[in-house]
Design an enzyme around this catalytic site. Sequence first.
Site, PDB file in Angstrom:
ATOM      1  N   ASP A 203       0.854  -1.196   0.000  1.00  0.00           N
ATOM      2  CA  ASP A 203       0.000   0.000   0.000  1.00  0.00           C
ATOM      3  C   ASP A 203       0.883   1.237   0.000  1.00  0.00           C
ATOM      4  OD1 ASP A 203       0.278  -1.258   2.903  1.00  0.00           O
ATOM      5  OD2 ASP A 203       0.391   0.903   3.099  1.00  0.00           O
ATOM      6  N   ASP A 205       1.391   4.319   2.104  1.00  0.00           N
ATOM      7  CA  ASP A 205       1.005   4.700   3.456  1.00  0.00           C
ATOM      8  C   ASP A 205       0.214   6.020   3.413  1.00  0.00           C
ATOM      9  OD1 ASP A 205       1.015   4.027   6.195  1.00  0.00           O
ATOM     10  OD2 ASP A 205       2.568   5.509   6.578  1.00  0.00           O
TER      11      ASP A 205
HETATM   12  N1  LIG Z   1       1.215   1.243   5.748  1.00  0.00           N
HETATM   13  C1  LIG Z   1       1.704   0.361   6.636  1.00  0.00           C
HETATM   14  N2  LIG Z   1       2.112   0.790   7.861  1.00  0.00           N
HETATM   15  C2  LIG Z   1       2.611  -0.099   8.754  1.00  0.00           C
HETATM   16  N3  LIG Z   1       2.730  -1.399   8.522  1.00  0.00           N
HETATM   17  C3  LIG Z   1       2.327  -1.861   7.323  1.00  0.00           C
HETATM   18  N4  LIG Z   1       2.334  -3.107   6.807  1.00  0.00           N
HETATM   19  C4  LIG Z   1       1.835  -3.034   5.558  1.00  0.00           C
HETATM   20  N5  LIG Z   1       1.500  -1.759   5.256  1.00  0.00           N
HETATM   21  C5  LIG Z   1       1.802  -1.009   6.342  1.00  0.00           C
END
Ligand SMILES: Nc1ncnc2[nH]cnc12
Length: 248
Positions: A203, A205
């Site tokens: 993703d 963040d």
């Molecule tokens: N955006 C994210 N923040 C923290 N841990 C994660 N693991 C997978 N995506 C994450």
Amino acid sequence: MIADIAVIGGSGLYSLIEGEGAPHDLDTPYGTPSDPIVVGKVAGRTVAFLPRHGTDHRYPPHKIPYRANLWALRELGVRQILAPCAVGGLRPDHGPGTFVLPDQVVDRTTSRVGTFFDEGAHHTSFGDPYCPAGRRAVLDSAEVDIVDGGTMVVIEGPRFSTRAESQWYAAQGASIINMTGMPEAILARELGLCYTSIALVTDHDAGVVAGEAVTMEEVFRVFAENTERMKSLVLRTVAALPPEHSCA
Ligand SMILES: Nc1ncnc2[nH]cnc12
Ligand SMILES: CSC[C@H]1O[C@H](OP(=O)(O)O)[C@H](O)[C@@H]1O
């Protein structure tokens, strides 16, 4: 020695051993590991596999028995650990599906016991947290594009970051973010084990690109879409690891 190599599976990676494998129920001075450790064949090598959250994902990142996990792996004779994990991308060019081989880590966890040395003066060198031989094996064996290097921020979780936190980590130069990379890496180092984190971006963040913030469902879905790619990368790396190497 029962197994020289271990793979610690993360979110979405709960099995790896070819065929049935032999489960090892171990107890340690630090409690029991997340799951029985399954030993068996992977790419012709004998490998110990341990899903850090448990096969049913019952341990959230801040409750994983990190010390028991690392201690038990060493009890089996493990010297080299590959640690696949799901991460958020902190740069617009690190989108879902990108593999990153971090070379640095920033520890933002707050509630975990991060050492085996509870008494006396033991201060472990950790300037370069990941094993050069393990990283080399990943890069040399990969069939897929991998970003070579990057700083992984490890947050306490279990919540995801706010947009401001995320933007702040990115502004500090970090490129990926997760919740389990520490204290796993330092505990391995304290035991003299070679440790290599292999990150799959699931993703963007929060705050990196416009749109909805990351959700847990999104992480699981994207990891599931890429599980075979991650398994293939891990298998090829296992085959390429040097015999009986350690960072001690
Ligand atoms: N955006 C994210 N923040 C923290 N841990 C994660 N693991 C997978 N995506 C994450
Ligand atoms: C399932 S969403 C957040 C969860 O995913 C990552 O797990 P892992 O590092 O074990 O692959 C992240 O660190 C969180 O634990």
